[in-house]
Design a protein around this motif. Sequence first.
Motif, PDB file in Angstrom:
ATOM      1  N   ILE A  42       0.741  -1.104  -0.099  1.00 18.76           N
ATOM      2  CA  ILE A  42       0.032   0.080  -0.148  1.00 18.76           C
ATOM      3  C   ILE A  42       0.912   1.366   0.084  1.00 18.76           C
ATOM      4  O   ILE A  42       2.006   1.261   0.330  1.00 18.76           O
ATOM      5  N   PRO A  43       0.248   2.303  -0.708  1.00 15.89           N
ATOM      6  CA  PRO A  43       0.820   3.689  -0.352  1.00 15.89           C
ATOM      7  C   PRO A  43       0.686   3.967   1.094  1.00 15.89           C
ATOM      8  O   PRO A  43      -0.403   3.711   1.684  1.00 15.89           O
ATOM      9  N   LYS A  44       1.438   4.773   1.753  1.00 15.95           N
ATOM     10  CA  LYS A  44       1.297   5.287   3.145  1.00 15.95           C
ATOM     11  C   LYS A  44       0.285   6.231   3.322  1.00 15.95           C
ATOM     12  O   LYS A  44      -0.668   6.392   4.241  1.00 15.95           O
ATOM     13  N   GLY A  45       0.251   7.223   2.321  1.00 16.39           N
ATOM     14  CA  GLY A  45      -0.796   7.997   2.125  1.00 16.39           C
ATOM     15  C   GLY A  45      -2.273   7.345   1.943  1.00 16.39           C
ATOM     16  O   GLY A  45      -2.136   6.287   0.948  1.00 16.39           O
ATOM     17  N   HIS A  46      -3.364   7.984   1.953  1.00 18.40           N
ATOM     18  CA  HIS A  46      -4.559   7.364   1.762  1.00 18.40           C
ATOM     19  C   HIS A  46      -5.142   7.782   0.084  1.00 18.40           C
ATOM     20  O   HIS A  46      -5.138   8.820  -0.094  1.00 18.40           O
ATOM     21  N   TYR A  47      -5.163   6.686  -0.640  1.00 17.06           N
ATOM     22  CA  TYR A  47      -5.801   6.694  -1.997  1.00 17.06           C
ATOM     23  C   TYR A  47      -6.787   5.651  -2.087  1.00 17.06           C
ATOM     24  O   TYR A  47      -6.503   4.682  -1.760  1.00 17.06           O
ATOM     25  N   GLU A  48      -7.950   6.025  -2.606  1.00 12.74           N
ATOM     26  CA  GLU A  48      -9.045   5.240  -2.498  1.00 12.74           C
ATOM     27  C   GLU A  48      -8.891   3.888  -3.272  1.00 12.74           C
ATOM     28  O   GLU A  48      -9.195   2.824  -2.976  1.00 12.74           O
ATOM     29  N   ASN A  49      -8.504   3.944  -4.517  1.00 12.53           N
ATOM     30  CA  ASN A  49      -8.361   2.874  -5.382  1.00 12.53           C
ATOM     31  C   ASN A  49      -7.316   3.057  -6.621  1.00 12.53           C
ATOM     32  O   ASN A  49      -6.634   4.216  -6.408  1.00 12.53           O
ATOM     33  N   ALA A  50      -7.023   2.140  -7.309  1.00 11.46           N
ATOM     34  CA  ALA A  50      -5.893   2.225  -8.264  1.00 11.46           C
ATOM     35  C   ALA A  50      -6.176   3.249  -9.207  1.00 11.46           C
ATOM     36  O   ALA A  50      -5.208   4.218  -9.736  1.00 11.46           O
ATOM     37  N   ALA A  51      -7.398   3.882  -9.476  1.00  8.91           N
ATOM     38  CA  ALA A  51      -7.677   4.842 -10.547  1.00  8.91           C
ATOM     39  C   ALA A  51      -7.204   6.295 -10.133  1.00  8.91           C
ATOM     40  O   ALA A  51      -6.594   7.077 -10.569  1.00  8.91           O
ATOM     41  N   PHE A  86      -4.801  -5.391  -8.434  1.00 18.12           N
ATOM     42  CA  PHE A  86      -5.374  -4.417  -8.005  1.00 18.12           C
ATOM     43  C   PHE A  86      -7.011  -4.382  -8.033  1.00 18.12           C
ATOM     44  O   PHE A  86      -7.444  -4.492  -8.940  1.00 18.12           O
ATOM     45  N   ASN A  87      -7.729  -4.664  -7.029  1.00 16.52           N
ATOM     46  CA  ASN A  87      -9.113  -4.650  -7.174  1.00 16.52           C
ATOM     47  C   ASN A  87      -9.606  -3.238  -7.030  1.00 16.52           C
ATOM     48  O   ASN A  87      -9.251  -2.622  -5.956  1.00 16.52           O
ATOM     49  N   THR A  88     -10.307  -2.597  -7.937  1.00 12.74           N
ATOM     50  CA  THR A  88     -10.831  -1.324  -7.920  1.00 12.74           C
ATOM     51  C   THR A  88     -12.422  -1.223  -8.101  1.00 12.74           C
ATOM     52  O   THR A  88     -12.877  -1.566  -8.959  1.00 12.74           O
ATOM     53  N   GLY A  89     -12.978  -1.248  -7.137  1.00 11.18           N
ATOM     54  CA  GLY A  89     -14.503  -0.981  -6.856  1.00 11.18           C
ATOM     55  C   GLY A  89     -15.043  -2.246  -6.320  1.00 11.18           C
ATOM     56  O   GLY A  89     -14.520  -3.246  -6.267  1.00 11.18           O
ATOM     57  N   HIS A  98      -8.713   1.608   0.719  1.00 15.16           N
ATOM     58  CA  HIS A  98      -7.180   2.308   0.301  1.00 15.16           C
ATOM     59  C   HIS A  98      -6.631   1.290  -0.595  1.00 15.16           C
ATOM     60  O   HIS A  98      -6.664   0.152  -0.212  1.00 15.16           O
ATOM     61  N   VAL A  99      -6.222   1.830  -1.522  1.00 17.12           N
ATOM     62  CA  VAL A  99      -5.620   1.168  -2.827  1.00 17.12           C
ATOM     63  C   VAL A  99      -4.506   0.089  -1.931  1.00 17.12           C
ATOM     64  O   VAL A  99      -3.817   0.579  -1.238  1.00 17.12           O
ATOM     65  N   HIS A 100      -4.498  -0.876  -2.683  1.00 11.12           N
ATOM     66  CA  HIS A 100      -3.652  -1.942  -2.173  1.00 11.12           C
ATOM     67  C   HIS A 100      -3.452  -2.807  -3.443  1.00 11.12           C
ATOM     68  O   HIS A 100      -4.268  -3.280  -4.075  1.00 11.12           O
ATOM     69  N   ALA A 101      -2.116  -3.474  -3.458  1.00 13.70           N
ATOM     70  CA  ALA A 101      -1.687  -4.446  -4.672  1.00 13.70           C
ATOM     71  C   ALA A 101      -1.519  -5.808  -3.801  1.00 13.70           C
ATOM     72  O   ALA A 101      -0.705  -5.736  -2.923  1.00 13.70           O
ATOM     73  N   HIS A 102      -2.222  -6.868  -4.216  1.00 10.41           N
ATOM     74  CA  HIS A 102      -2.016  -8.221  -3.768  1.00 10.41           C
ATOM     75  C   HIS A 102      -0.686  -8.741  -4.587  1.00 10.41           C
ATOM     76  O   HIS A 102      -0.854  -8.802  -5.775  1.00 10.41           O
ATOM     77  N   VAL A 103       0.164  -9.281  -3.700  1.00 14.56           N
ATOM     78  CA  VAL A 103       1.472  -9.731  -4.587  1.00 14.56           C
ATOM     79  C   VAL A 103       1.065 -11.434  -4.105  1.00 14.56           C
ATOM     80  O   VAL A 103       1.101 -11.791  -2.887  1.00 14.56           O
ATOM     81  N   LEU A 104       1.021 -12.235  -5.071  1.00 13.39           N
ATOM     82  CA  LEU A 104       0.521 -13.584  -4.835  1.00 13.39           C
ATOM     83  C   LEU A 104       1.457 -14.428  -5.679  1.00 13.39           C
ATOM     84  O   LEU A 104       1.888 -14.167  -6.869  1.00 13.39           O
ATOM     85  N   GLY A 105       2.083 -15.446  -5.065  1.00 15.08           N
ATOM     86  CA  GLY A 105       2.902 -16.563  -5.552  1.00 15.08           C
ATOM     87  C   GLY A 105       3.016 -17.641  -4.796  1.00 15.08           C
ATOM     88  O   GLY A 105       2.429 -17.733  -3.648  1.00 15.08           O
ATOM     89  N   GLY A 106       4.059 -18.528  -5.254  1.00 12.50           N
ATOM     90  CA  GLY A 106       4.232 -19.903  -4.368  1.00 12.50           C
ATOM     91  C   GLY A 106       3.606 -21.083  -4.769  1.00 12.50           C
ATOM     92  O   GLY A 106       3.750 -21.832  -4.219  1.00 12.50           O
TER      93      GLY A 106
END
Length: 114
Positions: A42-51, A86-89, A98-106
Amino acid sequence: MTDCLFCKIVAKEIPATVVHETARTLAFRDVNPQAPTHVLVIPKGHYENAAVLAEADDGLADDVLKAADAVAVQEGVAEAGYRVVFNTGPQAGQTVFHVHAHVLGGRDLHWPPG
């Protein structure tokens, strides 16, 4: 934002298992992992979504992607492959606004994810 779960994690008001941190980003393990490696960046600042993050146009989206790659390298999934989502909406499954990137692997990640 005072009622945002991820802002509270950034402020250290709610505990999280932090795996990576920069001046502008924070990465921590998802409490409901969907893969052996499942980290939220996540960014430390608040942004609602990826857009909204993309519109910020101050290099922060790039910082989030760089942090996602650093997490993948650190977690040992970069070479075999990983997914950044990134799930947006609400219809896309975004539940924390709060925008967040999921990093998935393994493991093998099939498409479509469903």
